[in-house]
Scaffold this motif. Structure first.
Motif, short mmCIF file in Angstrom:
data_model
loop_
_atom_site.label_atom_id
_atom_site.label_comp_id
_atom_site.label_asym_id
_atom_site.label_seq_id
_atom_site.Cartn_x
_atom_site.Cartn_y
_atom_site.Cartn_z
N VAL A 1 0.41 -0.99 -0.07
CA VAL A 1 -0.56 -0.02 -0.05
C VAL A 1 1.09 1.37 0.33
O VAL A 1 0.96 2.31 -1.31
CB VAL A 1 -1.18 -0.32 0.55
CG1 VAL A 1 -1.92 1.22 1.41
CG2 VAL A 1 -2.31 -1.43 1.19
N SER B 1 -1.42 1.07 -4.22
CA SER B 1 -2.24 -0.64 -4.83
C SER B 1 -2.55 -0.72 -3.26
O SER B 1 -2.73 -0.92 -2.51
CB SER B 1 -1.16 -1.64 -4.68
OG SER B 1 -0.85 -1.83 -6.15
N GLU B 2 -4.24 -1.82 -4.07
CA GLU B 2 -5.10 -2.24 -3.66
C GLU B 2 -4.55 -3.75 -3.52
O GLU B 2 -3.57 -3.96 -3.98
CB GLU B 2 -6.11 -2.65 -4.03
CG GLU B 2 -7.06 -0.84 -4.03
CD GLU B 2 -8.30 -1.05 -4.59
OE1 GLU B 2 -9.53 -0.58 -4.09
OE2 GLU B 2 -9.18 -1.29 -5.75
N LYS C 1 -7.90 -0.44 1.66
CA LYS C 1 -7.14 -0.32 0.45
C LYS C 1 -7.79 -2.30 0.57
O LYS C 1 -6.98 -3.25 0.07
CB LYS C 1 -5.74 -0.57 0.31
CG LYS C 1 -5.25 0.85 0.16
CD LYS C 1 -5.07 1.06 -1.04
CE LYS C 1 -5.07 2.84 -1.58
NZ LYS C 1 -5.30 2.84 -3.24
#
Length: 353
Positions: A275, A280-281, A315
């Motif tokens: 993250v 990013s998720e 996330k």
């Protein structure tokens, strides 16, 4: 007295109006016409509690039946939904010898997921058979293609499968471009340890194929050993440096009763790093544990879901059990979550609300 009565009536009328407004906002009609609280428990944007059930059609063809916890025979998708599962993951092979997991078979299973009001994650292996850390074999039809043509094949295959689904109004919420690509895919051309650039270009070809069909579908790059931060940094640093795009970091996690707690702790550190490092998720695309360790498996899943949900800015997207319905060592697999009688073990209780 008349003024007092009018006052009381006014209060009651206002209260009734408030109740009617809240009811209109808080409830909605489903397609079938039933009233349901809003938001729906499996609506887009809610946490994904998932299962990969790609074996289901093959199991059913072989005579395997499925039973709920009370021992009543039911459709697998209903059993899973009653256990809290709201998302189905389906693998795609290019030209499998058996026919299972080809486009037509995937469509049949995706239709069942849609009928059950479940979401869908599509998992492209870009192979005619299993793609995983130990093998990433090209489909036979692509074996002799040059690299430019290979990239085009990845894109066109991705587009073709997703277009077939879209024609039936099935839009996968997530699409994996490759499966457990710890050292790339489509070896040897796309082997990351040989050419990270090639691997990145193949990922990008898949990414572009997904977005061409529906830009809302999120692209997942999936790596095994979710506890191994060095591996994930190597892959995703390499992809980023070579211009590849993705939306979600996907992980696999297969601990034992003895080490799940430490593996989950390591996995959480890795998830947080994904993250902060890439924005990013993160999704746990595969979990599993020996069926004989069902209680430990339940505790493991509950813990890894809590850790995934704890990621900053929501996330953490979800956790998927890999082939939970496999029982009696189907195809030699012993990490399912159904017992020998075809009923869910307590491991599946982890997904209940």
């Amino acid at each position: 007295m008349n003024m007092f009565i009018k006052y009381i009536k006014g209060i009651k009328g206002f209260a009734l109006l408030v109740i009617m407004i809240l009811a209109s906002v808080g409830c909605k009609k489903t397609i079938k016409g039933e009233t349901q609280l809003y938001p729906e428990p499996d609506a887009v944007g809610t946490y994904a509690k998932g299962a990969d059930v790609s074996w289901v059609t093959e199991m059913e063809a072989a005579g395997r039946k499925f039973f709920n916890s009370a021992g009543e025979q039911q459709d697998l998708f209903k059993i899973l939904k009653d256990k809290g599962i709201n998302t189905i993951r389906l693998r795609v092979w290019v030209n499998p010898a058996s026919g299972y997991c080809n486009t037509a078979d995937v469509l049949a299973k995706a239709k069942r997921a849609k009928a059950a009001n479940m979401r869908v994650l599509i998992d492209f292996h870009y192979s005619d058979t299993w793609a995983d850390p130990g093998q990433q074999n090209k489909p036979a039809a692509w074996a002799n293609q040059d690299f430019t043509t290979l990239k085009a094949s990845v894109r066109s295959h991705t587009v073709a499968v997703l277009t077939t689904l879209k024609a039936e109004n099935i839009i996968p919420e997530w699409v994996q471009v490759g499966n457990e690509t710890n050292d790339g895919m489509l070896w040897n051309d796309g082997k990351a340890s040989v050419s990270m650039k090639n691997f990145a270009e193949l990922i990008q070809a898949g990414y572009e194929g997904v977005k061409a069909v529906d830009p809302a579908s999120k692209v997942v790059v999936h790596i095994a050993n979710g506890y191994d931060n060095a591996l994930f940094r190597w892959i995703f640093d390499g992809l980023k440096a070579n211009g590849a795009k993705w939306d979600v970091v996907g992980m696999s996690l297969y601990p034992t009763a003895a080490d799940w707690s430490s593996k989950n702790t390591q996995c959480l550190a890795n998830m947080n790093d994904m993250v902060t490092r890439y924005g990013s998720e993160v999704m746990i695309c595969e979990v599993g544990m020996p069926v004989t360790e069902a209680v430990a498996c339940r505790d493991f899943i509950k813990d890894i879901m809590a850790k995934n949900k704890s990621l900053a800015n929501n996330k953490g997207l979800g956790v998927f059990y890999w082939e939970p319905q496999s029982y009696n060592s189907w195809n030699g697999y012993k990490l399912g979550a159904f017992d020998d009688s075809g009923k869910p073990t307590v491991a599946m209780d982890a997904f209940l609300p």
